[in-house]
Design a protein around this motif. Structure first.
Motif, mmCIF file in Angstrom:
data_model
loop_
_atom_site.group_PDB
_atom_site.id
_atom_site.type_symbol
_atom_site.label_atom_id
_atom_site.label_comp_id
_atom_site.label_asym_id
_atom_site.label_seq_id
_atom_site.Cartn_x
_atom_site.Cartn_y
_atom_site.Cartn_z
ATOM 1 N N ARG A 129 0.688 -1.109 0.072
ATOM 2 C CA ARG A 129 0.011 0.159 0.001
ATOM 3 C C ARG A 129 0.793 1.224 0.190
ATOM 4 N NH1 ARG A 129 -3.906 -1.756 4.851
ATOM 5 N NH2 ARG A 129 -1.672 -2.457 5.558
ATOM 6 N N ALA A 131 0.908 5.800 -0.145
ATOM 7 C CA ALA A 131 -0.384 6.905 -0.146
ATOM 8 C C ALA A 131 0.892 8.128 -0.019
ATOM 9 C CB ALA A 131 -0.985 6.918 1.149
ATOM 10 N N GLU A 150 -2.848 6.051 -2.790
ATOM 11 C CA GLU A 150 -4.002 6.627 -2.068
ATOM 12 C C GLU A 150 -3.525 8.086 -1.830
ATOM 13 O OE1 GLU A 150 -5.026 4.496 1.351
ATOM 14 O OE2 GLU A 150 -4.787 2.779 0.280
#
Length: 182
Positions: A129, A131, A150
């Motif tokens: 992930r 961001a 993100e």
């Protein structure tokens, strides 16, 4: 919580400059600066895993001891840098490259396009992930166009400020509250 770690890479100079020049139009007062503890908390809660906050700052010959001690007390690893060139950018780029070989997630706190290659590489990994945290309206377009990344707004998502900032931003009609303007 998982065994995985989120690395929070904070470009302190970039956030301070964007806040001062682009949002406030002047040097921020201490009470107008982000509450860095809220950023750590947001990262931990959002991805439900431990966070390692790395706060990069450029220094001259003296260390801003009070600020550094405050960051350490909040749980950040402070990384004061000096030298030729954009030392903070160089250090964050190297750190992001080093994280590519680790099973970790990465949140970059910056608006700077200098990190696009590293963030593209990190975001390309299916199990990772990634961001970017900051003010969306001042985020480099290249960062916003990275597939799979993100975005977390420092004011609206993280709630890192104690009072509302004088920002002009695009508002989705579903989020529009006329009471904010009258």
């Amino acid at each position: 919580m998982t065994d995985r770690t989120t690395y929070l890479l904070v470009d302190g100079e970039n956030i301070d400059a964007t806040l001062g020049i682009s949002v406030l139009g002047r040097r921020p007062q201490p009470e107008e600066r982000p509450r860095w503890n809220k950023l750590l908390h947001h990262a931990e809660v959002t991805w439900d895993q431990p966070v390692r906050g790395l706060f990069f700052l450029a220094v001259g010959d003296s260390l801003p001891s009070g600020f550094v001690q405050a960051l350490i007390a909040l749980g950040y690893k402070t990384i004061p840098l000096r030298g030729e060139g954009k030392v903070v950018d160089i250090a964050i780029q190297r750190t992001a490259e080093a994280l590519a070989s680790r099973p970790a997630d990465v949140m970059l706190v910056s608006h700077d396009r200098d990190f696009v290659p590293q963030m593209e590489d990190l975001a390309a990994e299916v199990d990772r992930r990634t961001a970017v945290v900051g003010f969306r309206e001042f985020m480099a377009t290249d960062l916003q166009e990275i597939p799979g990344i993100e975005f977390h707004d420092l004011e609206y998502d993280v709630a890192a400020f104690t009072s509302r900032l004088p920002r002009v931003r695009i508002i989705d009609i579903d989020e529009f509250d006329p009471l904010e303007f009258i």
